[in-house]
Scaffold this motif. Structure first.
Motif: not given
Length: 656
Positions: A275-300
């Motif tokens: 869920a967007e309201s749950v702060p469980d996002l992590f930067h990865t080599p694939y997703r490490s930016g600030l854009g909508a498609d680069q906001r990080g990868m869910y921990g799960v």
């Protein structure tokens, strides 16, 4: 500096190796200090993104996400114990091999706590998470009922200094207890029916072997890392492509019965927040930016990648990426630094430098990328920096040296030779240039001396300004003719000119020596014709006219530079030079007062005559004793070309 090093080491290649060694040592020092780590990790990320996934889908893992819609529909977050038990019962009905719950349950969330405890106690394939913590991170214990069981795994993720997750963990310990990771627990539950269990590697008992692969623990300086905290049992995450092709459903889909048993049976099911309201996002080599498609990868999702990689290692032999040892990395860097040093000695220009750098870096990239494809992470920035820096240092040194040499060489020659000859001299400078000045050499040269008759009386009749203008007109005209005919103006002595034909490049072929001799004679005839024109001009301007004597002789002379580094003068010395000078001044008093009132007298020696065009008319004057010489020289007077000479002139056949 380059010249001193070259004289000391003996060859440009040796200088290149020395410079490459020094530069590489500096690069290794920068690498050891950690200044390249961040950039090396970025290269690692790029290499990961260029690798295609080993398989288009991961059929063994299913994600059940708690979406934003689930949170709104079910009315609260976190889920109550009763709701969590309901979700788990729905999953267990589809008979998965393992269920992983990426929610903390270190304290009850009523209602339904007893139902959840009963379910966890009776289903050993349900794995709950805890947080190991440590340092500045708090510890989050597992559900109390699961203490000291194999239904608990830590979900701590390793985050590099730039905030990116690149490493996975298998174990952690606090000195008393060893704890398994959440991903390892799930993988082992899945692998039990396959008969795969963790065991020590046969060759390296300290390494964990899981099925077909041995999982070598990450060392502090592996790959691009420098002194990274490698506590626990770490390995490099490969992510195997992104976004992962995982079967993904929502909790609402599960509770509404929209998931078939075939989708979950014998799978690993991981339940976690998306869920967007749950702060469980992590930067990865694939997703490490600030854009909508680069906001990080869910921990799960990160944990799903970890489980997938462990399954591929155990069942398909896909070991985590390895890195060469520190010694091998240093040798690898030195190889490129030395290559750059040798390359720099032959680049010699900006465009060649660019070609060599692009080519070398392209080769390095191909090697690094191919190795990465084969499962090895080889550092790329230290060798690239060592190669480019070594090449640049050597290129800059050589280009700077060549600019200085060119300036010195042009200072010696450019004002006294044609641009074409000057460029030829520069291109072949290795043949005669040494240590910032021409190398003394003995060569065959044709020397021309010219002098004006009666210059002193004429100078006494003119004011200084008119005298200098008169002389400059004469000198500039004659010097230009020398250059036009491939000669080098050696020196001016008032109204006298000394020119050399056949310097500074040594002539070894007889036809080249003949060519120089003919050029000198053609130059003398052109000077004679130009003097007649100047005399007409001067007569019209009421200026003194002049007569000129020229002496030409061919033979061996020593050519080199005289003077200090600030004021070098290129010249020739030896008997050939002296004879040419004596021919110019031979019996000058008799000629000045004699009946021959031509504007120019050209005397040449027999060593020059043998190379001349038979169409020239010459008058033999016999063997003459020249002032200061013990031996006699056969002297000839050049009359001119046959078609320009009166019929009474004596014509002889010239030969060898």
């Amino acid at each position: 500096m380059w010249d001193r090093m070259l004289r000391t080491l003996g060859s440009p290649a040796a200088v290149g190796l020395l410079v490459g060694t020094v530069v590489t040592m500096a690069v290794v020092g920068i690498r050891v200090a950690g200044y390249l780590e961040l950039w090396e990790l970025k290269v690692y990320d790029w290499l990961l993104r260029t690798q295609p996934p080993t398989s288009p889908t991961e059929p063994r893992i299913v994600l059940i996400g708690v979406t934003e819609r689930d949170v709104q529909r079910l009315g609260r977050w976190p889920f109550t114990d009763g709701l969590l038990a309901q979700v788990l019962e729905a999953l267990l009905a589809h008979q998965p091999r393992a269920i992983g719950v990426d929610f903390y349950r270190n304290f009850p969330v009523p209602p339904g706590h007893q139902a959840l405890e009963s379910l966890l106690n009776s289903h050993p394939n349900v794995i709950m998470v805890m947080k190991f913590g440590g340092d500045t991170l708090a510890n989050v214990p597992p559900p109390p009922i699961l203490n000291d069981t194999d239904q608990v795994g830590f979900n701590d993720l390793l985050i590099d200094e730039d905030g990116v997750v690149r490493r996975g963990l298998l174990f952690l310990d606090d000195g008393q207890h060893t704890v398994y990771s959440f991903a390892l627990r799930l993988a082992l539950k899945y692998l039990e029916p396959e008969g795969v269990f963790p065991q020590p590697d046969r060759l390296h008992p300290e390494h964990l072997r899981l099925g077909q692969s041995s999982l070598r623990p990450l060392e502090p300086n592996d790959g691009g890392y420098v002194g990274v905290d490698a506590r626990g049992y770490q390995f490099l995450l490969d992510f195997d492509g992104e976004p992962p092709s995982l079967q993904t459903y929502s909790v609402s889909d599960l509770l509404a019965g929209r998931i078939t048993s075939e989708a979950l049976k014998d799978k690993i099911v991981i339940l976690g927040a998306t869920a967007e309201s749950v702060p469980d996002l992590f930067h990865t080599p694939y997703r490490s930016g600030l854009g909508a498609d680069q906001r990080g990868m869910y921990g799960v999702v990160v944990h799903a990648h970890l489980v997938s990689q462990l399954l591929r290692a155990a069942l398909a032999g896909a070991e985590p990426r390895k890195s060469p040892g520190e010694t091998h990395e240093v040798v690898w860097t030195f190889m490129w630094g030395l290559l750059g040093g040798v390359t720099g000695t032959v680049s010699r220009s900006t465009w060649r430098f660019a070609v060599f750098v692009v080519g070398g870096l392209g080769l390095l990239l191909v090697i690094v990328w191919s190795a990465f494809w084969g499962g090895w992470w080889i550092p790329s920035l230290p060798p690239a920096l060592a190669y480019v820096a070594s090449t640049a240092v050597l290129t800059a040194a050589i280009v700077g040296r060549e600019k200085l040499e060119r300036a010195q060489l042009m200072q010696l020659f450019s004002r006294h030779v044609s641009p074409e000859v000057a460029e030829q001299i520069w291109q072949q400078r290795e043949l005669f240039w040494d240590g910032g000045r021409p190398r003394p050499q003995k060569l065959t040269v044709t020397v021309l001396f010219s002098d004006l008759e009666g210059f002193t009386p004429a100078a006494e009749q003119m004011d200084p300004q008119r005298l200098m203008s008169w002389m400059n007109t004469y000198i500039e005209t004659m010097a230009h003719l020398v250059m036009q005919h491939g000669g080098v103006v050696d020196d001016y002595f008032g109204d006298a000119i000394k020119a050399n034909f056949g310097v500074p490049l040594a002539r070894t072929m007889e036809e080249d020596i003949a060519h120089d001799a003919r050029n000198a004679v053609r130059c003398a005839l052109a000077m004679e014709a130009e003097l007649r024109r100047l005399n007409q001009l001067w007569h019209a301007q009421h200026l003194p006219t002049a007569r000129m004597r020229i002496g030409i002789f061919t033979g061996q002379a020593v050519a080199g530079s005289l003077g200090s580094a600030e004021r070098l003068k290129y010249t020739t010395i030896g008997d050939t030079v002296n004879i040419a000078a004596r021919l110019e001044s031979f019996q000058k008093d008799a000629w000045e007062s004699g009946s021959d009132q031509s504007s120019c007298r050209i005397l040449i020696g027999d060593s020059t005559v043998r190379y001349l065009d038979p169409a020239l008319v010459i008058r033999p004057l016999g063997e003459m004793s020249l002032r200061g010489k013990t031996f006699k020289v056969t002297v000839y007077q050049l009359i001119g070309r046959a078609d320009h000479v009166a019929s009474h002139a004596h014509r002889v056949t010239l030969g060898g």
